[in-house]
Design a protein around this motif. Sequence first.
Motif, short mmCIF file in Angstrom:
data_model
loop_
_atom_site.label_atom_id
_atom_site.label_comp_id
_atom_site.label_asym_id
_atom_site.label_seq_id
_atom_site.Cartn_x
_atom_site.Cartn_y
_atom_site.Cartn_z
N GLN A 321 17.71 4.43 20.50
CA GLN A 321 17.56 4.15 19.07
C GLN A 321 18.77 3.46 18.46
OE1 GLN A 321 16.74 8.24 17.90
NE2 GLN A 321 14.58 7.77 17.64
N VAL A 322 19.83 3.25 19.22
CA VAL A 322 21.05 2.69 18.65
C VAL A 322 21.55 1.57 19.56
CG1 VAL A 322 23.43 3.12 17.94
CG2 VAL A 322 21.68 4.89 17.59
N THR A 323 21.88 0.43 18.96
CA THR A 323 22.53 -0.67 19.66
C THR A 323 23.85 -0.98 18.96
OG1 THR A 323 21.37 -2.33 18.34
CG2 THR A 323 20.35 -1.67 20.41
N TYR A 324 24.79 -1.53 19.72
CA TYR A 324 26.12 -1.76 19.15
C TYR A 324 26.76 -2.98 19.79
CZ TYR A 324 28.44 -0.45 23.48
OH TYR A 324 28.89 -0.45 24.77
N ASP A 325 27.78 -3.50 19.12
CA ASP A 325 28.68 -4.47 19.72
C ASP A 325 30.04 -4.28 19.07
OD1 ASP A 325 29.23 -6.85 17.62
OD2 ASP A 325 27.18 -6.11 17.38
N ALA A 326 31.11 -4.54 19.83
CA ALA A 326 32.46 -4.32 19.33
C ALA A 326 33.42 -5.28 20.00
CB ALA A 326 32.90 -2.88 19.58
N THR A 327 34.41 -5.74 19.23
CA THR A 327 35.45 -6.64 19.73
C THR A 327 36.79 -6.23 19.14
OG1 THR A 327 33.92 -8.51 19.93
CG2 THR A 327 36.26 -9.02 19.82
N VAL A 328 37.80 -6.17 19.99
CA VAL A 328 39.18 -5.97 19.56
C VAL A 328 39.99 -7.13 20.12
CG1 VAL A 328 41.20 -4.47 19.61
CG2 VAL A 328 38.91 -3.46 19.51
N GLU A 329 40.75 -7.78 19.25
CA GLU A 329 41.45 -8.99 19.66
C GLU A 329 42.84 -9.03 19.07
OE1 GLU A 329 41.08 -13.63 18.42
OE2 GLU A 329 39.22 -12.65 19.08
N ALA A 356 32.98 -4.88 14.59
CA ALA A 356 31.99 -4.01 15.22
C ALA A 356 30.73 -3.97 14.38
CB ALA A 356 32.55 -2.59 15.40
N GLY A 357 29.62 -3.77 15.06
CA GLY A 357 28.34 -3.63 14.38
C GLY A 357 27.48 -2.59 15.06
N LEU A 358 26.63 -1.95 14.27
CA LEU A 358 25.77 -0.89 14.79
C LEU A 358 24.44 -0.92 14.05
CD1 LEU A 358 26.72 2.72 15.68
CD2 LEU A 358 24.89 2.36 14.02
N LEU A 359 23.36 -0.76 14.81
CA LEU A 359 22.02 -0.69 14.24
C LEU A 359 21.31 0.51 14.85
CD1 LEU A 359 19.58 -1.80 12.65
CD2 LEU A 359 19.03 -3.20 14.65
N GLY A 360 20.87 1.39 13.97
CA GLY A 360 20.15 2.58 14.41
C GLY A 360 18.83 2.72 13.70
N THR A 361 17.79 3.10 14.44
CA THR A 361 16.46 3.31 13.86
C THR A 361 15.91 4.63 14.37
OG1 THR A 361 15.40 2.12 15.69
CG2 THR A 361 16.00 0.83 13.75
N THR A 362 15.17 5.31 13.52
CA THR A 362 14.56 6.58 13.92
C THR A 362 13.39 6.86 12.99
OG1 THR A 362 15.03 8.90 14.41
CG2 THR A 362 16.02 7.99 12.41
N SER A 363 12.72 7.95 13.21
CA SER A 363 11.60 8.36 12.37
C SER A 363 11.62 9.87 12.20
CB SER A 363 10.26 7.92 12.99
OG SER A 363 10.09 8.51 14.26
N PHE A 364 11.13 10.31 11.05
CA PHE A 364 10.99 11.73 10.74
C PHE A 364 9.54 11.95 10.29
CE2 PHE A 364 15.27 10.34 9.69
CZ PHE A 364 16.05 11.21 10.45
N GLY A 365 8.70 12.30 11.24
CA GLY A 365 7.29 12.41 10.91
C GLY A 365 6.76 11.06 10.48
N LEU A 367 7.95 9.21 8.12
CA LEU A 367 9.02 8.40 7.55
C LEU A 367 9.75 7.62 8.63
CD1 LEU A 367 10.60 10.92 5.00
CD2 LEU A 367 8.99 9.06 4.52
N ALA A 368 10.13 6.39 8.28
CA ALA A 368 10.95 5.55 9.15
C ALA A 368 12.29 5.30 8.47
CB ALA A 368 10.26 4.22 9.43
N ALA A 369 13.35 5.32 9.25
CA ALA A 369 14.69 5.15 8.69
C ALA A 369 15.50 4.22 9.56
CB ALA A 369 15.39 6.50 8.57
N SER A 370 16.40 3.46 8.93
CA SER A 370 17.29 2.56 9.67
C SER A 370 18.65 2.52 8.98
CB SER A 370 16.71 1.15 9.76
OG SER A 370 16.62 0.55 8.49
N VAL A 371 19.67 2.34 9.79
CA VAL A 371 21.04 2.20 9.30
C VAL A 371 21.64 0.98 9.98
CG1 VAL A 371 23.32 3.24 9.13
CG2 VAL A 371 21.28 4.68 8.94
N GLN A 372 22.21 0.08 9.19
CA GLN A 372 22.84 -1.12 9.73
C GLN A 372 24.24 -1.23 9.14
OE1 GLN A 372 20.61 -4.68 9.07
NE2 GLN A 372 22.03 -5.99 10.16
N VAL A 373 25.25 -1.28 9.99
CA VAL A 373 26.64 -1.33 9.55
C VAL A 373 27.35 -2.43 10.32
CG1 VAL A 373 28.81 -0.06 9.30
CG2 VAL A 373 26.63 1.15 9.07
N ARG A 374 28.16 -3.21 9.61
CA ARG A 374 28.96 -4.23 10.28
C ARG A 374 30.26 -4.40 9.52
NH1 ARG A 374 27.94 -6.72 14.41
NH2 ARG A 374 29.22 -8.43 15.16
N GLY A 375 31.36 -4.52 10.26
CA GLY A 375 32.65 -4.68 9.62
C GLY A 375 33.58 -5.50 10.46
#
Length: 648
Positions: A321-329, A356-365, A367-375
């Motif tokens: 349910q979660v994908t990510y990518d990250a870079t340190v330079e 870094a970025g992260l995308l998460g998706t899930t469901s509660f019965g 309900l569908a929920a998603s969180v997307q963060v990038r910085g």
Amino acid sequence: MLVAGILSATSTASADPEDADIGELGDDAVRGQMRTRAESVSFDTRERSLELDGNVRIDLPPFHLRSHHLTLARTKYGIEAKGDGHIAFCPCLGTPLTIEFDKAIVAPPGELLLRSPKLEFYGVPVMWLPWFWLRSDEKVGILPPEIAYRGQDGVYLGDGVHLPWKSGGARRTLDLRAGAYLDGGFVADARLTTPTSTTKVRYDRLVGARAPALLVPGSSADPNADDGLLIDARGATHDASSALVWDADVLRGRRGVAATSDLDAASKPWDRASAAGSVALGAVRAETGVRLVTRRGGDLRAIEAAGPFLALRSSGALGTQVTYDATVEGGAVRVSGAAAGPVESPDSLSYARAEAGLLGTTSFGPLAASVQVRGAGDVAAEGRRNGSDGAGTARVRVSLPLARDYEPDSTDDPYARNDPWQHVIEPYLEGAIVHQEGSDLLGTRPGRGLATLTGTAPITDGGLRSTLGRWGTREALEAAVAGGAAYGDDVGGARPMLRARLAATFGLLGATAESGHVFGDGAGNAVSARMRLGRADGVRLTASVAATGALDPILARALTDPALEAPAGYFARRGTTGGGGVVVPWNKLLTTSAGADFDANEPALVAARGGIEVHDRCGCVTLRVNGAHRIGRQGVDVWLAIDFAADR
């Protein structure tokens, strides 16, 4: 028919078009590469020649000879064909370009020497030469000529040589071109193509070409007014664990920017070049290399910022349910000239960057929920000064999708049965925030875009999204409307906000429109829309528009869900820009197109373009005549190009 084992002096056969065995001429090198057909075939054993009558066809891809009567004889150069005929670059009928000849020497693989050739366009002669040598792209040869009217630069004529070779079983080509402006100037052009890289280098010089003074800080109006240099190179070599990658997008000199008819190339603010090697260390890839950045259009020899870097990169999935990518330079940059800001002497800047970025998706019965963060963030130190910049976006969404399938009345159509229309009604709640800031130190460095805008824009809203579509055929109609509040540091409290989205994807229509409006103090709006009316492969109109009123640029970006680092000028100032175009395929042979882009604030015409394409029925040959005008370049540029499908 096959003509073999003939003992008489002359033998004739007549029937429906049959294959003629060119091996009778004793040339095994030709046999199997050239196919010959005719209604009547005669073989003369004394002259060792073949006479072909009626619907004669000789195919030696990419060349195809047609005639009513030909005599074939072997020479030391290849097979000589005597008789009036035509050469096409396609095996089918209807090709727009053909060459009429009265004698041809066929030298496989892929070579033709023609006597008295006439180039014809749908049967109308347009050019004659006493002799002409045609070669396939696998052979060394002369390239098609370049003929163009380049607006303010006048008439341009050029030609070149094609140099192919093979190394390790892989094919490589080098095209060397040279040309001249009739007003007094020249161009030198080299293009190298390999299976893993492309490289183009073009030097353009035209004295007194009225190249406009560019707004390049720290440079005078005089350097490189007559000279331009373009370098466009990219490629990679890699194996299972390591890779070497390089990329250069460089357009130097005032002449370089003024000479190009490509609006995108002329409007880019930065020249960039980089080369890096990397190695895989488990889930992490380590990369090191060097980068060079300088303002576009400056001195040919100037490099305003350059230095080495070291980076660690990783991406993948955390569970299902979660994908990510990250870079340190980290790295160092040698800064000089205009890029050094108030200090003109060369200086060194050390920096570190994380993204870094992260995308998460899930469901509660139900309900569908998603969180997307990038910085992303940078820190830098230069002598006694230091600074930082950063940007971040976050979006949280909770929805209740309610779906209903509409089964077809008949089950005879398996496609309709397996891909029914589906209607989804989805109430949702959403919260988002966009933050961006930067210091003067790092914000002035070449190639960094984070510090152009500063501020924070949180929004919360709720609304309804409705879609109707067939997902297998990608036909869908979407409408969404939401209301909520926008917050900001400059205005206390919350401000009412409305957002709307409308999208359609059908055979005759493709459109997307988004808008947001904020009321109260600091009221304003942002609108972005794109449309296609007509089939993607038929008559179609296209249009696009972007507009923003007195709205904070950071909030405008939050309303339209942009990329983390927005392109230069994206909703950065109020006003309206847009463009439109039309494409008309009149039939299978002829297509015309036209379009223009406008800035409604000035008002000003940013670019205009038009073109005519003539195709044959099989897509083997395409003749293109194009014209264009862009802001910052006087006059209209017109050029002609011919494309051949050499594998037919």
